[in-house]
Every structure is written in structure tokens, then in C-alpha cells.
Design an enzyme around this catalytic site. Sequence first.
Site, mmCIF file in Angstrom:
data_model
loop_
_atom_site.group_PDB
_atom_site.id
_atom_site.type_symbol
_atom_site.label_atom_id
_atom_site.label_comp_id
_atom_site.label_asym_id
_atom_site.label_seq_id
_atom_site.Cartn_x
_atom_site.Cartn_y
_atom_site.Cartn_z
ATOM 1 C CG PHE A 1 -40.980 -4.339 5.271
ATOM 2 C CD1 PHE A 1 -42.113 -5.144 5.322
ATOM 3 C CD2 PHE A 1 -41.111 -2.992 5.591
ATOM 4 C CE1 PHE A 1 -43.350 -4.620 5.691
ATOM 5 C CE2 PHE A 1 -42.343 -2.465 5.963
ATOM 6 C CZ PHE A 1 -43.461 -3.282 6.018
ATOM 7 C CG ASP B 1 -36.736 1.116 1.739
ATOM 8 O OD1 ASP B 1 -36.574 2.003 2.597
ATOM 9 O OD2 ASP B 1 -37.741 0.376 1.700
ATOM 10 C CE LYS C 1 -39.721 1.775 10.251
ATOM 11 N NZ LYS C 1 -39.717 1.055 8.967
#
Length: 379
Positions: free
Chosen positions: A132, A217, A246
Site C-alpha cells: 500500500f 515506503d 504518519k
Amino acid sequence: MKYEDNYRELESSYYMPAFSRDLMLVKGTGCNVTDAEGRTYLDLVAGIAVCSTGHCHPKVVQAIQEQAAELIHCSNLYYVPHQGTLAKRLVEYSGLKKAFFSNSGAEANEGAIKLARIRTGKTEFVACEDGFHGRTMASLACTHKPAIREPFLPLNPRCSFVPYGDAHAIRKAITKDTAGVIVEPVQGEAGVIIPPKDYLREVREICDEKDVLLILDEVQTGIGRTGKWFAYQHEKIQPDIVSLAKGIASGFPMGAIIARDDLEFLKSEHGSTFAGGPVACAAAIATLDVVEEVLPSVEEKSNQMKKAFSAYDTRVTGLMVGITIGDSCPAVQQACRERSVLVNCAAHGNLRLVPPLVISSEEIDRGCEVIDTAIKSVC
Ligand SMILES: *Cc1c(COP(=O)(O)O)cnc(C)c1O
């Protein structure tokens, strides 16, 4: 500001129905959040690995308040207060060379993809099944899940997908048009999937051998989540580009890429109105200060989690925990909520716990006990 009592009606009348939810959280301190009905929960979701310093950490609140009273926005037409300091901190922690800021994880990956394309002159990518990388067009092009990707075909850049954890499959998928390989060091949305040891090192070697860029990532794994600043530091390798978001600013919207020597955007090649604004940078610097303090404690907390769930099919790295539950995962989530603990079902029936890094050992005990009881009551 007082929140609205009729939030359900307002949402169903005026907000696009892209989410399914039924709780409204209105206040948070440390690892606790309170909903609109006044119930308090132990929060093991933390905004999905965002609120690493806990909710409304005093140092983060102070940094945001002070900067908001000085200057909220000025545009990247000018030097931005705190931007250089934050870039320096990230460069030092990462061992890479230069940073560039964004407003989200997807946008960080957009930046990484653009940077890889413009510096290599190549157009295609290799990514992993179940990976993702975000919901904007280019990050979605590298995101595997058919249900969220296929409605938007054709997508750009072209991306081929290989099984996660299989470095040899990456070697086979690389062509003369491949600009980069984009991989999560641990797959978060897939349910905390940890690859075999040495996987990242092998992928690094393959990228070197084939002369393509390695983009890691670390939007979910970065900034201390796995017990080191960056998950790649467990494997003692370095990516060419790392993307972050995040956990970087305790919930103030921010993302970043950091890249190695010679990989940088030149004048006018990339930009953003809001990215790296003064309040975001102040929030991020305060966050890094807090994470620096708690980082040494993450391994012990991680072991406590590991022990608590040893009876289950569990994967743990730092404070990232995945427990295979299966079809009854949503029921377990609900049963935990009834016992005042918030947990999250990621893909494939995997229960995901990504609590604040500042969680105490008592809170871990309490949370794990509730989850254990909830699983036993449902499964
Ligand atoms: C959450 C996430 C993203 C997307 O970040 P947004 O801020 O939602 O755009 C990208 N990559 C990974 C690994 C993520 O966990």
C-alpha cells in the site's frame, strides 16, 4: 470549538460516503481518547500509527500553539521557519543527504516517484503484492489491492507486482525501463507482514546490480515505529529514497522524502503550497524530540507485546503488531471496543495494533488482556 451533536445526520446528508464509521472521538490525552458520548478508550490504533507521542502531547501542543501565534503560513516563495532544522534532523537520523516535504504519505510517494523518474529518465516501477502506497494516482498505480486500484485504470506509472518477501521475483520483474523498486520494509495495511530476514538487503543488492533506485515506503514504519528511526536500519542498508508521513508530526498533516547524494529536485521540478509549512515543521520537530526520548524503550514494550500474544499467530516489530484472526476480526474489534480498547482490522482478517510509542507497560498489560479476552469470546 464545540462539536456538533447531529454529526451522524450531517455526515449522511452532506459528506461523501467513502468511510464507514460510527464513533466520534472528541478528546485525547496520552493513550486515551474520549468519544462524543463521554466514553474513554485505551487507543491502540493511534490514528493508524500517527499519534506516536500519544494524543496532544504537551510539547507538541506547545510547539503548534506557539508557531500558530507567530506565523501559520508564508509559502515556499520564502524561507520557512523551522524547515531547514527539520530537514537537518531527518538527514542526520536517516544517513541520507537531503529532504523534501509534503502533506501526506501518498504525496510523499508521489514525490519519490517523480524524483525517480526525473533523475533516471525511466518510467516504470516494481512493487509488491499486498503493498500500500496511497490513494493519489501515482501512489495508487504502485498500490496492489485490486478493489481500490482497478476502478481507476489506466494508471500511470506502469507498475508490475511481485510477491512480497521474494527478492528473486524483483530481479525478474526489473526491465530496461524500470526506474525504481518501491517496497514497504514491513507491510502495514496488509496486516503487519514482516518479510524474511535479509530480504531488504537482497533487494538492495539487486537494485545496485540492475542500476535501479530503491524506494522504501516508511510512511508507517518510520520515525521510531519499529524501534529504530527507520526500519531499514535493522538491516543496515540504505535506500536511495525513503518516504515518511504518519508518525512524523503527531497528527499534524505532514510527509517527507529523504534521498541520497545526487538525488534531488532541481529548481521548479517539484513544489507544493502548504508542504513544509511553519506549523507542520514545528510540530514535527517537537515530535522528534519526544520520539528521541521514548525510542530506547520501544524494544522492551515490543517484547511485552510479543509475550502477551505468543499463543496466537502474531507478528511483532517494535510497536507494530499483527495478529491473524480471520473472518471474525471485525467482531474482535467490536468486542474490544465494548471493553474500552480501540484496535484495528487491517487486510485479510489481521488485527493490527500500532499504539503510541509512549504507551506504558501497565497500559500494554491492560490492552493485551482485553484483546485476549475479546478473541476468546468471539473465536
Ligand atoms: C498510510 C500509508 C500511505 C498513505 O499515506 P496517506 O497519508 O494516507 O496518503 C502510504 N504508504 C504506507 C506504507 C502507508 O501506511
